[in-house]
Design a protein around this motif. Structure first.
Motif, PDB file in Angstrom:
ATOM      1  N   LYS A 137      45.605  41.661  34.639  1.00 21.80           N
ATOM      2  CA  LYS A 137      46.838  41.904  35.401  1.00 21.80           C
ATOM      3  C   LYS A 137      47.247  43.375  35.286  1.00 21.80           C
ATOM      4  CE  LYS A 137      47.660  37.844  37.019  1.00 21.80           C
ATOM      5  NZ  LYS A 137      48.073  37.420  38.352  1.00 21.80           N
ATOM      6  N   THR A 142      42.904  41.790  41.322  1.00 25.35           N
ATOM      7  CA  THR A 142      43.299  40.482  41.869  1.00 25.35           C
ATOM      8  C   THR A 142      42.585  39.377  41.096  1.00 25.35           C
ATOM      9  OG1 THR A 142      43.527  41.484  44.026  1.00 25.35           O
ATOM     10  CG2 THR A 142      43.315  39.070  43.980  1.00 25.35           C
ATOM     11  N   THR A 144      40.736  36.322  40.858  1.00 25.76           N
ATOM     12  CA  THR A 144      39.996  35.430  41.752  1.00 25.76           C
ATOM     13  C   THR A 144      39.901  34.039  41.135  1.00 25.76           C
ATOM     14  OG1 THR A 144      37.914  35.949  40.672  1.00 25.76           O
ATOM     15  CG2 THR A 144      38.542  37.351  42.551  1.00 25.76           C
ATOM     16  N   SER A 181      45.852  30.384  40.945  1.00 26.19           N
ATOM     17  CA  SER A 181      44.729  31.225  41.392  1.00 26.19           C
ATOM     18  C   SER A 181      43.458  30.409  41.610  1.00 26.19           C
ATOM     19  CB  SER A 181      44.453  32.324  40.372  1.00 26.19           C
ATOM     20  OG  SER A 181      45.565  33.177  40.278  1.00 26.19           O
TER      21      SER A 181
END
Ligand code: 5GP
Ligand code: MN
Length: 315
Positions: A137, A142, A144, A181
């Motif tokens: 983070k 991002t 995944t 996520s």
């Protein structure tokens, strides 16, 4: 949890990383290594992932599990920066005979060595996977689905799937975010706990039949002969050490596994305040308060006797 600036700048500025974790890797070791490798590659970096031992079959559902390579000698000439994960000594990863240009250690174990040019060790972190979550983070990468599955599994395994005392609100918030996520709790729990081969179950039954309980300590053991008879391997014993601890009166549970050349691997689990990392340290090993381990070269009876004596001091 804050990621140290130094750790972030190292990862941003270096190009090639060798990610290594401990021998007999567990879900936290494997999941953390794979998530970090995926994250760094998404930043355009090159990563190599190494463990002395293969990924156990029941972790082959982890995305990217085939990134683990057995050929460290072919990777070293590339001169990558070392990232040692979920352990903090080169001996625990069986890489102590090699030299590295620069080393970064990311770990959460109580037993510490002074290895590492940069060290990020947070004993209070429930899992290395939790640290890698915050690292990813902070890097602005991002999250995944593949990273999320690895990290959710890492956190799951080291919290006993949200049962141990390290299960905090932060652990659950992070896990919820990983679910958003793409990590699927039910599917992951099925892979982790309900996909045993028949032979693994036979080994389990044979192992439970070795149970000895004295005072508040339970011991079970596995000989090489038991592995041979059931057609199983060391990786099939993951979690076995936990089972005798389900007995209310048991404060310490030990699994002794025969390694060969007269050596035994001892896995310790404890209840509450009983600190088995201290017991393991007496024998040159280490770990966490409620889960630790060490190796000892002696006859089975002597290994048990020495352990009983040592444990008395701590329970
Ligand atoms: P296990 O018993 O499942 O192999 O390991 C339990 C915990 O103790 C893990 O966190 C593991 O990293 C640690 N541990 C197990 N064996 C050793 C050892 O020989 N040395 C050290 N330092 N830690 C160990
Ligand atoms: Mn761990």
């Amino acid at each position: 949890m804050r990621t140290p600036k130094k750790v972030l700048s190292l990862l941003e500025h270096e190009d090639k990383f060798l990610i290594v974790t401990h021998i007999n890797p567990d879900g936290d070791a494997i999941g953390s290594a794979l998530a970090l490798s995926l994250a760094l590659e998404s930043m355009g970096k090159e990563t190599f992932v190494y463990d002395r031992d293969p990924v156990p079959r029941f972790y082959e559902f982890l995305p990217g599990h085939n990134r683990f390579r057995p050929d460290l000698k072919n990777i070293l000439p590339v001169d990558p920066m070392l990232i040692l994960l979920d352990c903090n000594s080169p001996a625990r990863a069986a890489i102590d005979e090699y030299d590295f240009r620069y080393s970064l250690v990311i770990d959460h174990h109580e037993t510490e060595t002074d290895f590492g040019d940069t060290r990020w060790i947070k004993q209070e972190a429930a899992a290395t996977g939790l640290m890698i979550y915050f690292l990813i983070k902070s890097l602005g990468v991002t999250m995944t689905k593949d990273m999320a599955v690895n990290l959710y599994t890492a956190i799951s395994v080291d919290t006993g799937t949200f049962r141990y005392s390290n299960t905090t609100a932060e652990v659950l918030r992070v896990s919820a975010d990983l679910i958003e996520s793409g990590a699927e709790p039910n599917r992951i729990a099925d892979y982790l706990y309900e996909t045993w081969d028949m032979k693994r179950f036979h080994l389990f039954v044979a192992t439970l039949n070795t149970l000895e309980i004295k005072d508040d300590m339970a011991m079970i053991h596995i000989t090489k002969e038991m592995f041979r008879k059931t057609g199983t391997r060391a990786e099939d014993t993951e979690n076995f050490a936990n089972f005798p601890r389900v007995i209310r009166s048991v404060k310490i549970s030990a699994l002794l596994r025969e390694l060969g050349n007269g050596e035994w691997k001892v896995s310790l689990r404890s209840r509450g305040d009983v600190n088995v990392a201290r017991v393991a340290e007496l024998f040159g090993g280490g770990g966490h308060r409620n889960a630790a381990g060490y190796k000892m070269r002696a006859e089975l009876g002597s290994v048990k006797e020495a352990l009983r004596k040592a444990s008395k001091k701590f329970s």
